[in-house]
Design an enzyme around this catalytic site. Structure first.
Site, mmCIF file in Angstrom:
data_model
loop_
_atom_site.group_PDB
_atom_site.id
_atom_site.type_symbol
_atom_site.label_atom_id
_atom_site.label_comp_id
_atom_site.label_asym_id
_atom_site.label_seq_id
_atom_site.Cartn_x
_atom_site.Cartn_y
_atom_site.Cartn_z
ATOM 1 N N GLU A 1 -11.025 5.924 -5.260
ATOM 2 C CA GLU A 1 -11.623 4.088 -5.882
ATOM 3 C C GLU A 1 -11.825 4.020 -7.140
ATOM 4 O O GLU A 1 -11.726 5.011 -7.944
ATOM 5 C CB GLU A 1 -13.360 4.313 -4.080
ATOM 6 C CG GLU A 1 -12.720 4.484 -2.822
ATOM 7 C CD GLU A 1 -11.771 3.199 -2.493
ATOM 8 O OE1 GLU A 1 -12.347 1.652 -2.799
ATOM 9 O OE2 GLU A 1 -11.247 3.552 -1.491
ATOM 10 N N ARG B 1 -1.254 -4.907 5.294
ATOM 11 C CA ARG B 1 -0.676 -4.925 3.681
ATOM 12 C C ARG B 1 0.866 -4.118 4.412
ATOM 13 O O ARG B 1 1.137 -3.709 5.332
ATOM 14 C CB ARG B 1 -1.212 -3.609 2.821
ATOM 15 C CG ARG B 1 -2.265 -4.552 1.839
ATOM 16 C CD ARG B 1 -3.208 -3.828 1.465
ATOM 17 N NE ARG B 1 -3.732 -2.637 2.117
ATOM 18 C CZ ARG B 1 -4.403 -1.409 1.742
ATOM 19 N NH1 ARG B 1 -5.180 -1.837 0.436
ATOM 20 N NH2 ARG B 1 -4.933 -0.766 2.479
ATOM 21 N N ARG C 1 1.283 -0.967 0.115
ATOM 22 C CA ARG C 1 -0.125 -0.563 -0.142
ATOM 23 C C ARG C 1 0.787 1.547 -0.253
ATOM 24 O O ARG C 1 1.918 1.459 0.642
ATOM 25 C CB ARG C 1 -0.346 0.052 1.202
ATOM 26 C CG ARG C 1 -1.427 1.468 1.149
ATOM 27 C CD ARG C 1 -2.867 1.341 0.660
ATOM 28 N NE ARG C 1 -3.792 2.079 1.137
ATOM 29 C CZ ARG C 1 -4.037 3.583 0.724
ATOM 30 N NH1 ARG C 1 -2.464 4.036 0.099
ATOM 31 N NH2 ARG C 1 -4.826 4.239 0.810
#
Length: 171
Positions: free
Chosen positions: A56, A90, A48
């Site tokens: 998004e 992540r 990330r």
């Protein structure tokens, strides 16, 4: 003497942070701020990108942001500096291709916002201000909605029908 010491100290900390970075092959791009990479032993890691938040996929520029990150990184060797982990486990990463800071490049091209809540790297703020002034990417929209607000609103919209259904049951 004092200036020389500060320069040496800054140089040492820069070199030290560079030494922590490792090379990876980018094998996947999930969206405008998330990569899948492989190390030399074929171990996969989800990265990330540190300090940024991309639209998004269902938002305006969501697909363009993913494509921009893919164009910069997919099937290329990148230097990754892991700074931590997020709540989804992540790795939070600063990513470079050569001398290009990929995280900052996404912000500079208008394909991501500086994630002020999670970064103090003000070069990202300068990149965002320039992108905004030049109306690049998300900033070409009159009312660009940051992804964190979009996610919050989407969550509220998804909860509203259930609440309305319960309220209607009492009428």
């Amino acid at each position: 003497m004092h200036i020389t010491f500060k320069f040496w100290l800054c140089s040492f900390s820069f070199i030290g942070s560079q030494a922590l970075a490792a090379s990876y092959l980018v094998v996947g791009v999930s969206d405008g701020d998330t990569l899948k990479v492989l190390d030399s032993s074929k171990q996969q890691m989800v990265c990330r990108l540190y300090g940024i938040d991309a639209p998004e996929k269902s938002q305006p520029f969501g697909q363009a942001s993913k494509r921009a990150l893919s164009d910069l990184t997919f099937n290329r060797m990148v230097e990754v500096d892991v700074t931590g982990r997020d709540r989804y486990k992540r790795s939070i990463c600063k990513v470079r291709v050569g001398r290009t800071d990929i995280n900052r490049e996404q912000v500079s091209s208008g394909m991501a916002w500086m994630y002020r809540q999670y970064t103090r790297d003000f070069t990202y703020e300068a990149a965002e201000n320039t992108a905004r002034a030049q109306r690049r990417g998300v900033w070409s929209e009159a009312s660009a909605i940051p992804p964190w607000e979009y996610r919050k609103n989407k969550k509220l919209r998804n909860q509203t029908p259930a609440f309305q259904t319960q309220a209607q049951a009492f009428n």
